[in-house]
Design a protein around this motif. Structure first.
Motif, PDB file in Angstrom:
ATOM      1  N   PRO A 150       0.839  -1.203   0.000  1.00  0.00           N
ATOM      2  CA  PRO A 150       0.000   0.000   0.000  1.00  0.00           C
ATOM      3  C   PRO A 150       0.872   1.251   0.000  1.00  0.00           C
ATOM      4  O   PRO A 150       1.986   1.244   0.518  1.00  0.00           O
ATOM      5  N   THR A 151       0.370   2.309  -0.600  1.00  0.00           N
ATOM      6  CA  THR A 151       1.126   3.558  -0.620  1.00  0.00           C
ATOM      7  C   THR A 151       1.101   4.248   0.737  1.00  0.00           C
ATOM      8  O   THR A 151       2.001   5.015   1.063  1.00  0.00           O
ATOM      9  N   ARG A 152       0.066   3.950   1.512  1.00  0.00           N
ATOM     10  CA  ARG A 152      -0.082   4.563   2.832  1.00  0.00           C
ATOM     11  C   ARG A 152      -1.015   3.693   3.654  1.00  0.00           C
ATOM     12  O   ARG A 152      -1.991   3.159   3.131  1.00  0.00           O
ATOM     13  N   VAL A 153      -0.720   3.549   4.935  1.00  0.00           N
ATOM     14  CA  VAL A 153      -1.583   2.793   5.841  1.00  0.00           C
ATOM     15  C   VAL A 153      -1.904   3.703   7.022  1.00  0.00           C
ATOM     16  O   VAL A 153      -1.005   4.260   7.648  1.00  0.00           O
ATOM     17  N   VAL A 154      -3.204   3.833   7.297  1.00  0.00           N
ATOM     18  CA  VAL A 154      -3.658   4.766   8.331  1.00  0.00           C
ATOM     19  C   VAL A 154      -4.590   4.061   9.301  1.00  0.00           C
ATOM     20  O   VAL A 154      -5.460   3.291   8.896  1.00  0.00           O
ATOM     21  N   ASN A 155      -4.416   4.341  10.589  1.00  0.00           N
ATOM     22  CA  ASN A 155      -5.323   3.885  11.635  1.00  0.00           C
ATOM     23  C   ASN A 155      -6.117   5.092  12.116  1.00  0.00           C
ATOM     24  O   ASN A 155      -5.538   6.107  12.491  1.00  0.00           O
ATOM     25  N   LEU A 156      -7.443   4.979  12.081  1.00  0.00           N
ATOM     26  CA  LEU A 156      -8.289   6.078  12.549  1.00  0.00           C
ATOM     27  C   LEU A 156      -8.418   6.021  14.071  1.00  0.00           C
ATOM     28  O   LEU A 156      -8.991   5.086  14.624  1.00  0.00           O
ATOM     29  N   GLN A 157      -7.856   7.011  14.718  1.00  0.00           N
ATOM     30  CA  GLN A 157      -7.875   7.105  16.176  1.00  0.00           C
ATOM     31  C   GLN A 157      -9.303   7.332  16.669  1.00  0.00           C
ATOM     32  O   GLN A 157     -10.006   8.185  16.164  1.00  0.00           O
ATOM     33  N   GLY A 158      -9.694   6.573  17.657  1.00  0.00           N
ATOM     34  CA  GLY A 158     -11.038   6.737  18.227  1.00  0.00           C
ATOM     35  C   GLY A 158     -12.081   5.922  17.509  1.00  0.00           C
ATOM     36  O   GLY A 158     -13.173   5.713  18.020  1.00  0.00           O
ATOM     37  N   GLY A 159     -11.786   5.475  16.291  1.00  0.00           N
ATOM     38  CA  GLY A 159     -12.664   4.601  15.530  1.00  0.00           C
ATOM     39  C   GLY A 159     -14.086   5.097  15.356  1.00  0.00           C
ATOM     40  O   GLY A 159     -14.362   6.293  15.368  1.00  0.00           O
ATOM     41  N   TYR A 160     -14.979   4.127  15.194  1.00  0.00           N
ATOM     42  CA  TYR A 160     -16.380   4.457  14.934  1.00  0.00           C
ATOM     43  C   TYR A 160     -17.014   5.242  16.075  1.00  0.00           C
ATOM     44  O   TYR A 160     -17.828   6.126  15.833  1.00  0.00           O
ATOM     45  N   MET A 161     -16.634   4.937  17.291  1.00  0.00           N
ATOM     46  CA  MET A 161     -17.240   5.641  18.422  1.00  0.00           C
ATOM     47  C   MET A 161     -16.954   7.135  18.350  1.00  0.00           C
ATOM     48  O   MET A 161     -17.833   7.956  18.623  1.00  0.00           O
ATOM     49  N   ALA A 162     -15.745   7.509  17.957  1.00  0.00           N
ATOM     50  CA  ALA A 162     -15.411   8.929  17.812  1.00  0.00           C
ATOM     51  C   ALA A 162     -16.154   9.526  16.628  1.00  0.00           C
ATOM     52  O   ALA A 162     -16.657  10.645  16.693  1.00  0.00           O
ATOM     53  N   TRP A 163     -16.247   8.777  15.536  1.00  0.00           N
ATOM     54  CA  TRP A 163     -16.939   9.285  14.349  1.00  0.00           C
ATOM     55  C   TRP A 163     -18.419   9.462  14.634  1.00  0.00           C
ATOM     56  O   TRP A 163     -19.022  10.458  14.268  1.00  0.00           O
ATOM     57  N   ASP A 164     -19.029   8.506  15.300  1.00  0.00           N
ATOM     58  CA  ASP A 164     -20.453   8.542  15.577  1.00  0.00           C
ATOM     59  C   ASP A 164     -20.830   9.702  16.492  1.00  0.00           C
ATOM     60  O   ASP A 164     -21.910  10.255  16.390  1.00  0.00           O
ATOM     61  N   GLY A 165     -19.925  10.115  17.354  1.00  0.00           N
ATOM     62  CA  GLY A 165     -20.195  11.218  18.267  1.00  0.00           C
ATOM     63  C   GLY A 165     -19.880  12.577  17.679  1.00  0.00           C
ATOM     64  O   GLY A 165     -20.128  13.599  18.304  1.00  0.00           O
TER      65      GLY A 165
END
Length: 145
Positions: free
Chosen positions: A95-110
């Motif tokens: 992959p050209t870039r690999v990213v982990n979304l901090q806080g995941g779905y719970m952060a996105w949902d809020g």
């Protein structure tokens, strides 16, 4: 014969509030947003456009991803997705870039959605024209979301 060296990509972190800007600056075909939670969690709610690839089956599913893309992983809070991101970074996908979304779905949902039309309930006291106008605002907000 010595083992073949494994080429890895560094895993980056991104906060979910940066995701909208990230997606606006790229074409959808250049990245994959991957939800590594279980199917029941995904069914209960997920980030629009996310592809379900549960961590429990990720080793078998990584081959389904196109090589050379940017890969963004998320789970409920960020732990499982970090494991998935590390797996992808060490895979043959390159992959050209690999990213982990901090806080995941719970952060996105809020996350508070700003600049979307304010929703009012349609009542029988409103005129047909007013209800049609409000329905169009709802459709426009849904499309933008």
């Amino acid at each position: 014969m010595p083992p073949k060296p494994v080429s890895t990509v560094a895993v980056e972190s991104m906060f979910v509030d940066e995701l909208e800007t990230y997606r606006a600056q790229r074409r959808e075909k250049d990245y994959e947003l991957i939800d590594v939670r279980e199917p029941s969690e995904y069914a209960a709610g997920h980030i629009p456009g996310a592809r379900l690839m549960p961590l429990s089956r990720l080793t078998n599913l990584l081959g389904e991803l196109a090589p050379g893309k940017e890969l963004l992983f998320y789970c409920a809070t960020g732990g499982r997705s970090m494991a998935a991101a590390l797996m992808a970074a060490e895979s043959d996908l390159k992959p050209t870039r690999v990213v982990n979304l901090q806080g995941g779905y719970m952060a996105w949902d809020g996350k508070e959605l700003v600049d979307y039309p304010k929703v009012r309930l349609l009542t029988d006291k409103a005129s047909l024209a007013d209800m049609l106008q409000e329905a169009m605002h709802l459709e426009k907000g849904t499309f933008r979301f």
